[in-house]
Design a protein around this motif. Structure first.
Motif, mmCIF file in Angstrom:
data_model
loop_
_atom_site.group_PDB
_atom_site.id
_atom_site.type_symbol
_atom_site.label_atom_id
_atom_site.label_comp_id
_atom_site.label_asym_id
_atom_site.label_seq_id
_atom_site.Cartn_x
_atom_site.Cartn_y
_atom_site.Cartn_z
ATOM 1 N N PHE A 177 3.922 8.327 -43.208
ATOM 2 C CA PHE A 177 3.759 6.889 -43.446
ATOM 3 C C PHE A 177 2.620 6.391 -42.568
ATOM 4 O O PHE A 177 2.602 6.618 -41.351
ATOM 5 N N VAL A 178 1.648 5.699 -43.197
ATOM 6 C CA VAL A 178 0.472 5.205 -42.494
ATOM 7 C C VAL A 178 0.726 3.759 -42.082
ATOM 8 O O VAL A 178 0.713 2.849 -42.918
ATOM 9 N N SER A 179 0.968 3.537 -40.803
ATOM 10 C CA SER A 179 1.177 2.161 -40.336
ATOM 11 C C SER A 179 -0.179 1.480 -40.186
ATOM 12 O O SER A 179 -1.198 2.126 -39.930
ATOM 13 N N ARG A 180 -0.162 0.174 -40.357
ATOM 14 C CA ARG A 180 -1.411 -0.589 -40.317
ATOM 15 C C ARG A 180 -1.195 -1.827 -39.468
ATOM 16 O O ARG A 180 -0.254 -2.595 -39.695
ATOM 17 N N HIS A 181 -2.063 -2.036 -38.486
ATOM 18 C CA HIS A 181 -1.932 -3.166 -37.573
ATOM 19 C C HIS A 181 -3.200 -4.015 -37.678
ATOM 20 O O HIS A 181 -4.150 -3.834 -36.926
ATOM 21 N N SER A 182 -3.189 -4.910 -38.639
ATOM 22 C CA SER A 182 -4.342 -5.758 -38.891
ATOM 23 C C SER A 182 -3.863 -7.147 -39.274
ATOM 24 O O SER A 182 -2.812 -7.302 -39.910
ATOM 25 N N ARG A 183 -4.628 -8.141 -38.895
ATOM 26 C CA ARG A 183 -4.282 -9.506 -39.288
ATOM 27 C C ARG A 183 -4.758 -9.833 -40.702
ATOM 28 O O ARG A 183 -4.417 -10.882 -41.241
ATOM 29 N N ASP A 184 -5.512 -8.941 -41.287
ATOM 30 C CA ASP A 184 -5.972 -9.133 -42.660
ATOM 31 C C ASP A 184 -5.113 -8.289 -43.600
ATOM 32 O O ASP A 184 -5.006 -7.083 -43.442
ATOM 33 N N ARG A 185 -4.467 -8.911 -44.553
ATOM 34 C CA ARG A 185 -3.597 -8.258 -45.532
ATOM 35 C C ARG A 185 -2.462 -7.463 -44.872
ATOM 36 O O ARG A 185 -2.196 -6.321 -45.244
ATOM 37 N N PRO A 186 -1.778 -8.021 -43.879
ATOM 38 C CA PRO A 186 -0.733 -7.248 -43.187
ATOM 39 C C PRO A 186 0.519 -7.067 -44.042
ATOM 40 O O PRO A 186 0.859 -7.921 -44.875
ATOM 41 N N LEU A 187 1.208 -5.963 -43.827
ATOM 42 C CA LEU A 187 2.560 -5.762 -44.359
ATOM 43 C C LEU A 187 3.510 -6.381 -43.343
ATOM 44 O O LEU A 187 3.723 -5.843 -42.261
ATOM 45 N N LEU A 188 4.084 -7.519 -43.710
ATOM 46 C CA LEU A 188 4.789 -8.333 -42.731
ATOM 47 C C LEU A 188 6.113 -7.725 -42.294
ATOM 48 O O LEU A 188 6.589 -7.997 -41.189
ATOM 49 N N ASN A 189 6.744 -6.937 -43.134
ATOM 50 C CA ASN A 189 7.981 -6.270 -42.712
ATOM 51 C C ASN A 189 7.770 -4.754 -42.628
ATOM 52 O O ASN A 189 8.563 -3.957 -43.132
ATOM 53 N N GLN A 190 6.681 -4.381 -41.967
ATOM 54 C CA GLN A 190 6.342 -2.963 -41.829
ATOM 55 C C GLN A 190 7.422 -2.190 -41.070
ATOM 56 O O GLN A 190 7.706 -1.027 -41.399
ATOM 57 N N GLU A 191 8.048 -2.818 -40.091
ATOM 58 C CA GLU A 191 9.089 -2.107 -39.335
ATOM 59 C C GLU A 191 10.241 -1.694 -40.233
ATOM 60 O O GLU A 191 10.805 -0.599 -40.076
ATOM 61 N N ALA A 192 10.594 -2.547 -41.198
ATOM 62 C CA ALA A 192 11.672 -2.200 -42.125
ATOM 63 C C ALA A 192 11.263 -1.005 -42.979
ATOM 64 O O ALA A 192 12.082 -0.108 -43.260
ATOM 65 N N ALA A 193 10.000 -0.968 -43.396
ATOM 66 C CA ALA A 193 9.513 0.167 -44.179
ATOM 67 C C ALA A 193 9.525 1.445 -43.342
ATOM 68 O O ALA A 193 9.923 2.519 -43.832
ATOM 69 N N GLU A 194 9.120 1.331 -42.089
ATOM 70 C CA GLU A 194 9.115 2.506 -41.221
ATOM 71 C C GLU A 194 10.525 3.042 -41.017
ATOM 72 O O GLU A 194 10.749 4.268 -41.027
ATOM 73 N N THR A 195 11.493 2.147 -40.856
ATOM 74 C CA THR A 195 12.887 2.575 -40.671
ATOM 75 C C THR A 195 13.390 3.316 -41.900
ATOM 76 O O THR A 195 14.013 4.391 -41.802
ATOM 77 N N ALA A 196 13.103 2.751 -43.083
ATOM 78 C CA ALA A 196 13.561 3.379 -44.327
ATOM 79 C C ALA A 196 12.963 4.767 -44.504
ATOM 80 O O ALA A 196 13.642 5.702 -44.955
ATOM 81 N N LEU A 197 11.715 4.913 -44.132
ATOM 82 C CA LEU A 197 11.038 6.187 -44.351
ATOM 83 C C LEU A 197 11.291 7.185 -43.229
ATOM 84 O O LEU A 197 11.335 8.397 -43.467
ATOM 85 N N ARG A 198 11.492 6.693 -42.018
ATOM 86 C CA ARG A 198 11.808 7.599 -40.911
ATOM 87 C C ARG A 198 13.112 8.338 -41.215
ATOM 88 O O ARG A 198 13.239 9.550 -40.920
ATOM 89 N N ASP A 199 14.056 7.629 -41.812
ATOM 90 C CA ASP A 199 15.331 8.253 -42.171
ATOM 91 C C ASP A 199 15.170 9.313 -43.255
ATOM 92 O O ASP A 199 16.069 10.139 -43.445
ATOM 93 N N ARG A 200 14.031 9.281 -43.964
ATOM 94 C CA ARG A 200 13.756 10.277 -45.011
ATOM 95 C C ARG A 200 12.850 11.402 -44.501
ATOM 96 O O ARG A 200 12.360 12.203 -45.294
ATOM 97 N N GLY A 201 12.647 11.444 -43.187
ATOM 98 C CA GLY A 201 11.864 12.538 -42.609
ATOM 99 C C GLY A 201 10.372 12.291 -42.539
ATOM 100 O O GLY A 201 9.593 13.242 -42.314
#
Length: 535
Positions: free
Chosen positions: A408-432
């Protein structure tokens, strides 16, 4: 032109009885001896030749750099086969097919070809066959090669001589090639067409595409969809020309604006610049004592040079092409002073460019004795050449893959941010999934990570350009706002035969129909998070 007439009268001894007339044998295929061509050969210049005879000298060690077939005379196809030719270089790079009267190859670059092939039009192929013999500078030779087949030396040696055979399938009077005397000679005027600055044309190959699988596609505003559908709905992008222009006494300013000696803007170098900005740089060039770059140089910067993705797909391929094709010519590679300069330098040295040959410039104009400007590789949002992906494949060739199949490619930018990125990371971390931030990694680390990944998920952004290093067939899931009109990553995935899909998400603010509404960012809905948890 007159052809030799067959001798139908068999001589007989005086007084001997003439034998009974036999049924006439089928006419043997007849080679036309009068086809004209012209080759530009290293150390020799222009050499005239004819079909059926060697053009260039086997065993000479002197390479063919350009070839010109004379145009066919007017007439029906059975009178004029009109062969075309194509020159082949290393890495499978090739010129476009060039008809008679138009030279194939380079001018002024001393660029030896590694192979060649010929073809006839569908209309004339019924009346003629086309074959050739070829000799290479390593002493090897191949004979009776079908015209459309590329013959290469196993050692990669250059072509030193060819012998073209155009065979008449039936005894029909014909003219294979017209008089060459009025045609331009390759290498003689340093031109490959009406634009005298064009020194080489390469063929960007055609490629097929597949529509992306888009989750929540109905939420995409009509305007955004229409801008993307122009590309998404095409099944095949045809071959295009990539041109190398050489601008003498050129001035480079800003993020890649180029002026000629008379301060005229060189076409294609002012993308995203308005007329006022161009004029400001023109005035700077007039008022400022300019640093000079001697010899041959290559323009390797364009608009948005700080963007990692733009560098990899729009700037780096120009350096790769030049370094591979003109490896025997010392050149300076002009790049921009950016916050990714270390990545830029690592990429260029990674393909064998000497670090001392990299010239870092800023917005201040510099003067170049001879500047190569390469056009035709990309048109942002509309076209992307497979050569760009090929360049990145070569860059990654020696880097071993990392042991992380899911990324999973996390992105830390104020332009076009994924506002609930932490939730996405949690969902995908559990999938390896490995959760990574490429912005803090070296170029080699990024290449290695993605070279080992068979599934990649992440928001659209520069770091996702690393999917170019993923294996063929990898699964790519791109996350973005409902209104962001982007095809950049889809194009890239087509060249790598990826299973590419997008998840379109609700804009965080503003009217989705308004241009720029995507800058505020987007949020993954609960059902989209649940979808990610299935990957």
């Amino acid at each position: 032109m007159d052809l030799p007439q067959p001798d139908d009268q068999a001589s007989t001894a005086a007084g001997a009885a003439e034998p009974p007339a036999a049924a006439p044998a089928p006419a043997a295929p007849q080679e036309q001896p009068d086809g004209n061509m012209l080759a530009h050969i290293s150390m020799r210049g222009n050499v005239m030749g004819r079909a059926g005879a060697w053009v260039g000298e086997p065993g000479s060690g002197l390479a063919i750099e350009a070839l010109l077939l004379a145009p066919a005379a007017p007439g029906p196809p059975q009178l004029s086969p009109a062969p075309e030719c194509q020159l082949i270089y290393q890495h499978g790079l090739k010129t476009p097919w060039m008809a008679g009267g138009a030279p194939a190859g380079s001018s002024g670059f001393a660029l030896a070809c590694r192979g060649i092939r010929f073809r006839l039009s569908p209309e004339t192929a019924a009346f003629f066959d086309c074959r050739y013999d070829i000799a290479f500078t390593d002493g090897t030779r191949q004979d009776d090669v079908p015209g459309a087949t590329v013959a290469l030396s196993p050692s990669g040696a250059a072509v030193e001589a060819i012998r073209l055979h155009i065979i008449q399938r039936a005894p029909t009077p014909l003219v294979v090639l017209n008089d060459l005397s009025a045609e331009p000679a390759p290498g003689e005027s340093d031109t490959l067409g009406p634009d005298p600055t064009v020194r080489l044309r390469l063929l960007s190959p055609a490629f097929a595409t597949r529509k992306p699988d888009i989750r929540n596609a109905a939420s995409i505003p009509a305007g955004s969809w229409e801008s993307m559908a122009v590309s998404f709905n095409r099944r095949v992008f045809g071959g295009r020309n990539v041109t190398f222009r050489v601008i003498d006494d050129a001035i480079v300013a800003g993020e890649g604006i180029v002026f000629d000696h008379d301060l005229n803007l060189v076409s294609g170098t002012s993308r995203l610049m308005d007329d006022d900005a161009v004029q400001r740089f023109r005035e700077m060039a007039q008022a400022t004592p300019l640093r000079r770059i001697a010899g041959l140089s290559v323009l390797c910067k364009t608009a948005n040079p700080n963007n990692y993705g733009h560098f990899l797909m729009e700037m780096f391929p120009k350096a790769w092409l030049t370094s591979q094709l003109l490896s025997d010519r010392p050149a300076t590679y002009i790049v921009h002073q950016t916050n990714i300069l270390k990545v830029t330098q690592d990429a260029l040295t990674g393909i064998g460019i000497n670090p001392f040959a990299i010239s870092v410039t800023d917005h201040v104009p510099v003067r170049c004795a001879q500047l190569i400007v390469i056009d035709g590789l990309t048109s942002h949002g509309i076209y992307q050449s497979p050569i760009c992906a090929q360049a990145l494949t070569e860059l990654a060739a020696s880097v071993p893959p990392a042991p992380y199949p899911k990324v999973f490619v996390s992105r830390h930018s104020r332009d076009r941010p994924l506002l609930n990125q932490e939730a996405a990371e949690t969902a995908l971390r559990d999938r390896g999934f490995a959760i990574v931030d490429p912005a803090v990694m070296t170029l080699t680390e990024q290449i290695s990570l993605f070279k080992g990944a068979s599934t990649v998920v992440g928001p659209l952004g520069a770091a996702l350009t690393n999917i170019a290093f993923c294996p063929r067939g990898s699964k790519i899931v791109a996350l973005t706002s409902q209104s962001f009109p982007d095809t950049f990553f889809w194009f890239l995935s087509q060249h790598r035969d990826h299973d590419y899909s997008e998840v379109r998400c609700q804009n965080a603010a503003g009217n989705p129909d308004e241009v720029g509404s995507w800058h505020a960012g987007f949020t993954l809905a609960d059902e989209d998070l649940a979808f990610l948890a299935t990957l």
